[in-house]
Design a protein around this motif. Sequence first.
Motif, short mmCIF file in Angstrom:
data_model
loop_
_atom_site.label_atom_id
_atom_site.label_comp_id
_atom_site.label_asym_id
_atom_site.label_seq_id
_atom_site.Cartn_x
_atom_site.Cartn_y
_atom_site.Cartn_z
N ALA A 149 0.83 -1.21 0.00
CA ALA A 149 0.00 0.00 0.00
C ALA A 149 0.87 1.26 0.00
O ALA A 149 0.53 2.26 -0.64
N LYS A 200 -4.46 0.28 3.11
CA LYS A 200 -4.51 1.58 2.44
C LYS A 200 -4.75 2.71 3.42
O LYS A 200 -4.20 3.80 3.28
N GLN A 226 -2.29 5.93 4.01
CA GLN A 226 -2.72 7.32 3.90
C GLN A 226 -2.37 8.11 5.17
O GLN A 226 -1.91 9.26 5.10
N ASP A 256 -7.14 -3.05 6.53
CA ASP A 256 -7.19 -1.95 5.56
C ASP A 256 -5.82 -1.28 5.48
O ASP A 256 -5.60 -0.21 6.06
#
Length: 278
Positions: free
Chosen positions: A26, A123, A127, A121
């Motif tokens: 990611a 991602k 972020q 998750d």
Amino acid sequence: MQSTEYDIVISFSEDQRDIAVGIKLALDAINISAYYYCYDPEVNLGINLKQNLYNVYRNSGHLAICIFSEDYFKKEYTLVELKAVLDRSKAEPDYMFPVRTNNIKLPEVFNGVTYFDWNKDPKAIAQIARQRLNKKSTTFLESDAKRIALKDKQSLLNAISRYSSINSNSADFYYSLGLHYYYLNLSPDDQIKAAKNFHKAFSLNPSFHQAMYFYSRAKIQAVGIDRIKYSQIKDPVGILIRAIAMQPNNIEYYNWASLINQNFYSKHGLISPLITIV
């Protein structure tokens, strides 16, 4: 094992390697470089693995993602990595990014420490990590340029690289970036980069006399006032004259003009455009 700089280092126990791989992928997808340990007998042959791991997790990243599991606090090498991260965190509290798995109870040393609960998750973690990296670099570079220049050059270059990746089209941004190159170590290459950023700053803001002053200094210092040619000095002197016209009472600008006049124009017997100023 590599010892180059990374944006992020990832610490985990073997039972959570799939999570570490997911997070790294990611991060790769948004152009953030990440390191995690892979067992490789050829690479690790003949080295002190504990010492090397400590160095990597203490010094080779800007952010450390620690994936906490029950095994993490039982394994010999992850405890070495954790010690490195905690030692760095004493001076840099935002260095560690804890990720908790399986709702485990964390050791008392982490009481009051916020963490990210793993929710499959990666991602989302990537972020948040990007936001943390940008914030760290922005805060780092928005501090006083002279004070920051006392830090080692590689740390400053890494911060500049990260800071430069943030989209910005403001004069203040380029002025700040110019100052950090200017105070980096006064090498010709750094002065050229500084001058380019100062030029961008006053191009965006034509009244930015501070950027004009530093542009003049950086352009001349990149060559050296004792080696610069007449054709090379005309532009930075012209910009300095503009800065003085905007800020006629600034003694620092006058002192620089006087230095140019004495060490270039008078030395070479040339008529100085600064003569009416100094």
